[in-house]
Design a protein around this motif. Sequence first.
Motif, mmCIF file in Angstrom:
data_model
loop_
_atom_site.group_PDB
_atom_site.id
_atom_site.type_symbol
_atom_site.label_atom_id
_atom_site.label_comp_id
_atom_site.label_asym_id
_atom_site.label_seq_id
_atom_site.Cartn_x
_atom_site.Cartn_y
_atom_site.Cartn_z
ATOM 1 N N SER A 288 0.893 -1.194 -0.156
ATOM 2 C CA SER A 288 0.027 0.084 0.080
ATOM 3 C C SER A 288 0.693 1.020 -0.252
ATOM 4 N N GLN A 289 0.257 2.600 -0.252
ATOM 5 C CA GLN A 289 1.099 3.602 -0.614
ATOM 6 C C GLN A 289 1.698 4.017 0.925
ATOM 7 N N ALA A 290 0.972 3.358 1.880
ATOM 8 C CA ALA A 290 1.313 3.900 3.313
ATOM 9 C C ALA A 290 2.333 3.094 3.660
ATOM 10 N N ASP A 291 2.494 1.981 3.494
ATOM 11 C CA ASP A 291 3.523 1.016 3.576
ATOM 12 C C ASP A 291 4.846 1.331 2.764
ATOM 13 N N VAL A 292 4.574 1.620 1.499
ATOM 14 C CA VAL A 292 5.729 2.161 0.569
ATOM 15 C C VAL A 292 6.442 3.558 1.339
ATOM 16 N N ASN A 293 5.550 4.395 1.854
ATOM 17 C CA ASN A 293 6.196 5.728 2.453
ATOM 18 C C ASN A 293 7.051 5.315 3.685
ATOM 19 N N ALA A 294 6.613 4.231 4.562
ATOM 20 C CA ALA A 294 7.275 4.001 5.674
ATOM 21 C C ALA A 294 8.333 3.229 5.450
ATOM 22 N N LEU A 295 8.378 2.280 4.465
ATOM 23 C CA LEU A 295 9.566 1.429 4.109
ATOM 24 C C LEU A 295 10.726 2.437 3.534
ATOM 25 N N SER A 296 10.098 3.404 2.740
ATOM 26 C CA SER A 296 11.219 4.323 1.920
ATOM 27 C C SER A 296 11.902 4.955 3.109
ATOM 28 N N ASN A 297 11.175 5.435 4.189
ATOM 29 C CA ASN A 297 12.180 6.058 5.236
ATOM 30 C C ASN A 297 12.945 5.215 5.979
ATOM 31 N N ILE A 298 12.479 4.131 6.229
ATOM 32 C CA ILE A 298 13.495 3.047 6.716
ATOM 33 C C ILE A 298 14.666 2.788 5.878
ATOM 34 N N CYS A 299 14.417 2.536 4.610
ATOM 35 C CA CYS A 299 15.719 2.403 3.667
ATOM 36 C C CYS A 299 16.604 3.373 3.384
ATOM 37 N N PHE A 300 15.985 4.632 3.476
ATOM 38 C CA PHE A 300 16.748 5.827 3.373
ATOM 39 C C PHE A 300 17.827 5.876 4.464
ATOM 40 N N SER A 301 17.018 5.985 5.557
ATOM 41 C CA SER A 301 17.841 6.261 6.776
ATOM 42 C C SER A 301 19.158 5.352 7.124
ATOM 43 N N LYS A 302 18.595 3.859 6.628
ATOM 44 C CA LYS A 302 19.618 3.045 6.603
ATOM 45 C C LYS A 302 20.801 2.844 5.752
ATOM 46 N N ASN A 303 20.431 3.813 4.588
ATOM 47 C CA ASN A 303 21.250 3.566 3.483
ATOM 48 C C ASN A 303 21.277 2.209 2.599
ATOM 49 N N ILE A 304 20.055 1.612 2.567
ATOM 50 C CA ILE A 304 19.755 0.472 1.766
ATOM 51 C C ILE A 304 18.905 0.585 0.454
ATOM 52 N N PRO A 305 19.457 0.456 -0.473
ATOM 53 C CA PRO A 305 18.894 0.895 -1.710
ATOM 54 C C PRO A 305 17.403 0.040 -1.843
ATOM 55 N N LEU A 306 16.587 0.587 -2.283
ATOM 56 C CA LEU A 306 15.103 0.291 -2.339
ATOM 57 C C LEU A 306 14.611 0.258 -3.645
ATOM 58 N N MET A 307 14.097 -0.835 -4.202
ATOM 59 C CA MET A 307 13.333 -0.901 -5.602
ATOM 60 C C MET A 307 11.899 -1.244 -5.431
ATOM 61 N N ILE A 308 10.958 -0.271 -5.849
ATOM 62 C CA ILE A 308 9.631 -0.725 -6.023
ATOM 63 C C ILE A 308 9.432 -1.036 -7.469
ATOM 64 N N VAL A 309 8.738 -2.116 -7.609
ATOM 65 C CA VAL A 309 8.477 -2.463 -8.855
ATOM 66 C C VAL A 309 7.081 -3.099 -9.109
ATOM 67 N N ARG A 310 6.389 -2.835 -10.318
ATOM 68 C CA ARG A 310 5.029 -3.457 -10.343
ATOM 69 C C ARG A 310 4.547 -3.435 -11.853
ATOM 70 N N ALA A 311 3.712 -4.398 -12.029
ATOM 71 C CA ALA A 311 3.231 -4.746 -13.491
ATOM 72 C C ALA A 311 1.653 -4.611 -13.155
ATOM 73 N N TYR A 312 1.082 -3.410 -13.684
ATOM 74 C CA TYR A 312 -0.321 -3.188 -13.379
ATOM 75 C C TYR A 312 -0.891 -3.196 -14.701
ATOM 76 N N GLY A 313 -1.705 -4.432 -15.113
ATOM 77 C CA GLY A 313 -2.087 -4.301 -16.605
ATOM 78 C C GLY A 313 -1.126 -3.959 -17.647
ATOM 79 N N PHE A 314 -1.292 -3.043 -18.519
ATOM 80 C CA PHE A 314 -0.258 -3.005 -19.441
ATOM 81 C C PHE A 314 0.794 -1.800 -18.997
ATOM 82 N N ILE A 315 0.794 -1.550 -17.678
ATOM 83 C CA ILE A 315 1.525 -0.355 -17.163
ATOM 84 C C ILE A 315 2.678 -1.036 -16.426
#
Lengths: 530, 576
Positions: free
Chosen positions: A132-159
């Motif tokens: 969810s957007q809220a989880d992405v938001n929180a995970l982003s903060n965790i990874c950014f502060s710990k300097n762990i690269p983060l990749m969010i990937v998705r296939a949504y229909g043809f997008i």
Amino acid sequence: MTNSNGPSKEQKYDRQLRLWQAHGQLALEDSKILAINACATVTESLKNLILPGIGSFTILDATITTPQDAGNNFFLDRNSLGKPRGECAVALLNELNPDVAGVHVFEDPSKIIAANSEFFEKFNLVIASQLSQADVNALSNICFSKNIPLMIVRAYGFIGYLRVQTNEHCIVESHPESNLDLRLDSPFKELIEYSDSFNLPALESMDFAHVPYAVILLKSLQEWKSKLCSKHNNALPQTGSDRNAFKDLVRSLKRPGVEDENFEEALVAVFRACSPTTIPLNISAILKESKSKIIAADTPSFWIIARAVANFVDETGYLPLAGIVPDMKADTESFVKLQTIYRDRAHQDALKIHTQASSLVSAAAVATPPNIEEVSRFCKNARNLRIVRTSSIASELTESSNKAAEIGRLAEDLESNIGLYLGLRAVDAFYTANRRFPGFHDQEVESDIGLLKKTVASMLLKMGLSAGLLNDDLIHEIVRAGASELHTMASLMGGICSQEAIKLITAQYVPLNNTFVYNGMKSVGGSFEF
Amino acid sequence: MAATSAATQTFAVRDSDGAQTVGRNTWTAAGNARVLMVGAGGIGCELLKDLVLSGFKNIVIMDLDTIDVSNLNRQFLFQKQHVSKPKAYVRTLILFLLIGHKPVASESALRFNPAANIVAHHRSIFDAEFNVSWFRSFDLVMNALDNIPARKHVNLMCRAANRPLIESGTAGYLGQVAVHLKNTILLFGKEEDGDISTSPDENAKEIEDLKREADELKSIKSNLSSPDFAKLVFEKIFIRDVQRLLEMSEMWENRAPPVPLSYNTLDIERKNIQSIATGVDRNLKVWSLVENFSIFCESISILANRLVQENLVDSEFSMSFDKDDDDALDFVTAITNLRAYMYGIELQSRFKVKEMAGNIIPAISTTNAIIAGLMVLQAFKILSKNEEECKNTYLVHGGQRTQIICGEAPPKPSKTCGTCQAGYFTIHIDTHKFTLGQFVNKVLKQDLQVDGEISINESGRMIYDPDFEDNVTETFEVLKISGVNGRLLVLVDNDDDEEKNVAINFFVVHKDNAISYELDGDRNFPVRYVAKAPADERRTRTDEDEEPSNKKTKADGNEGENSIVEVEDDEYVILL
């Protein structure tokens, strides 16, 4: 060389070692990857990382395999139905490569993100989907502060969508299209001696035709400096008319009736030869930054060597020599000699910097000080170092006003994929409000179109953008696709995600900064920096 | 039985998920389409998975290769127990064994789609059996090949059979997908019009030299099983041949002469060296002169011994270089380095020599996955009859090229392309009776009304031209035009009327007791472009060439999932 444990890694990885070499492979084998949610896009990404031999992977997933999962995911099947998705996927993924060990953690990612940020410290790359957007938001903060690269990937229909977040990624081997560092404008002693060893007028025709173009330019520049430079206010011919005069000078050295391929090469290289050897701005910035860092036990090699190079530059005025000679018309002997001169000089520079780096680390008790191979690689690429610092996803989602104006401007171009990006943000907002994706149930497609339009309008309003920015066709298409994950899109996006992951892990090539959106209907990709 | 009905239901749900996104008509079209997949390597593995999971049910796979250890880093349908088995065969075995069984491993693509009908052939696509009408039995052809001749062949056959082709290639981080519809061009260079003219220079001295050389080699070869074989070879190429070259003093006026090596000195030194490094070092470290010498001696005796053994079974047996043969690679590395040493050229590691001698292109799973995914997206366009929406797509580096994937409309037919600008016919004849003269007069002149000077080739072999009519009374059988050699290229040149210049391909099919002939093909074929007087080939360099730009990225080779990757900056849709 086949032993009882099967083929050697070297044989198995032969084709990729030619791309990222042994040190790239070591980095890959040291990597510990966390994958959140074993949907098709994520397992496809993992497949492409397990095959070349990452160190290990962990799947964090608390869902039970559904028929949809079994239908679009190569690493799930009928027998997985009703069982934990992560567990089933790990079992099949583990068969891809006996050198890679994978495990699963049957826990709700939302809960871990909310309550256990230490969990992520074990990993040096996180790949996530279906959050969810809220989880992405929180995970982003965790990874950014710990300097762990983060990749969010998705296939949504043809997008297709990929977002890379890294707060500091230092690249030595950026693989620029050219890495030419001949120092013709400021030749070092051995190079001058070499050039002087050619007495052009005295050469036989055959030899004359094989004088390397570097020598032709060195001699021409020498003459330019001694005779003409006062007339042209500058040591080097830099304006168009100066360069033309300089070219005439080069041509005047030709010998009629003798093959002149080497002179043609010299004329083509005039522009580069006349550009003064300087330190590129982004490189001086990196060197300057290196001086502001205090070297401690955990300082990355990149910054230690950068600091040593900074000291070298202070002392000599130049970056260390790259030591590469491009192919040029010459006889073998003079070419090999020229190569040797550059290589030896580059080696000397690297040795000085290595000594410098060693003394820097000895004071700080660094566990593994940079070795000479590492230093040499750094020196060879010193003109092409890159540091990628992406924005955080959290800042993109919360401080959207920063980029909103630019997004609005880009969205006016209907061919731009920015519409798809906005569409994805809208479906996430829809999900947050309704706990389902628009069009997920066949019977709700019609009503969801209206609901999604409202969501889009309120989202655009919050971003300060005009409500008509997303066209109705796109909204219809998004609802029609109904959040389905098509295997071929998952495979494509998994491929792109893992490709960028390998760039991040090996620190070779410049990775995406920071968002890639693919339009599977129109077959066009676009990347954006949010 | 309950399990079966649950499974049926499962797949119904699964289908609807994909069908929803792709569109029901396209999904059905994919399920009904008969697809030919040529090549089962890196891209092929990904492609088969994507096809099966995208609702494709009728797939024919063609691959001539066997599985090598170095495939395992990306060809995920294979595992180490499959090494050295034919790719196509293993695939069928895996797929069929697993129908209706509990999947044992990740080996199965078919377990997702039990209705799928997948056939694999361990055959060459060049075989005569795979003719135009066979190609016509497919709705779509997808190339996942690793070599240019096969690509060109499939392209030609698809053009002749009027079937859409989706072509692919990767090299390292780069890749491309090209769509070849009826009227788009061949990307792999134009078909060459066969024309051979040789005039051997009969130089007596040369013949004498060659004879001496042959005698010398023959004498060395007769010592194949002698313990001195390595020494004999060494003394010939690193001593006597070099000395002979040194005698031609004019050769060395302008360059450093080679320095012959000494067998005896190296042989003594060899006894003092430690054993050569093993493992990674053996491959990556550049061997010293004496190490090269030592490996030369070891590998040549192994190879000689192998040749002797094989010759006992098959006297015609001969060896050729295989980069995956460790002894052959040792030998080539050592001998190359010994020669390089004599000429003062930098020595290379075994790893590097393998890359150069084996023409190896780096291949990784990420790129293959991307390219295969893009291929299936194009397949959906073709099957839903939205050909005009097809794009040629390129995977480019990130960094400076931020798009990652670029799409552009497939180029229109090029007037200089021999494959586009040609006619295609299948001709059915009794090859035992039908003569070349009948072909020229009845088929070409009377039926197709060609007008001009006619020349006829069979893969580079001249069969007929205005100055060479010797064959007119011969039958096709006598001329060996049938089966594998059954394609004729007819060129017509008309100096007075350019509109009458044409190129026509004829695929010859034998039919017992055929009366006269039957011709099958489109009679509206295009005019052939004939190059004017050759323009000055030499490129004039302009100031633009000097600017540090590097527009083209080109990768070419004959191994791996490589192909021509040609990328032009200004052709992209620039998005940002």
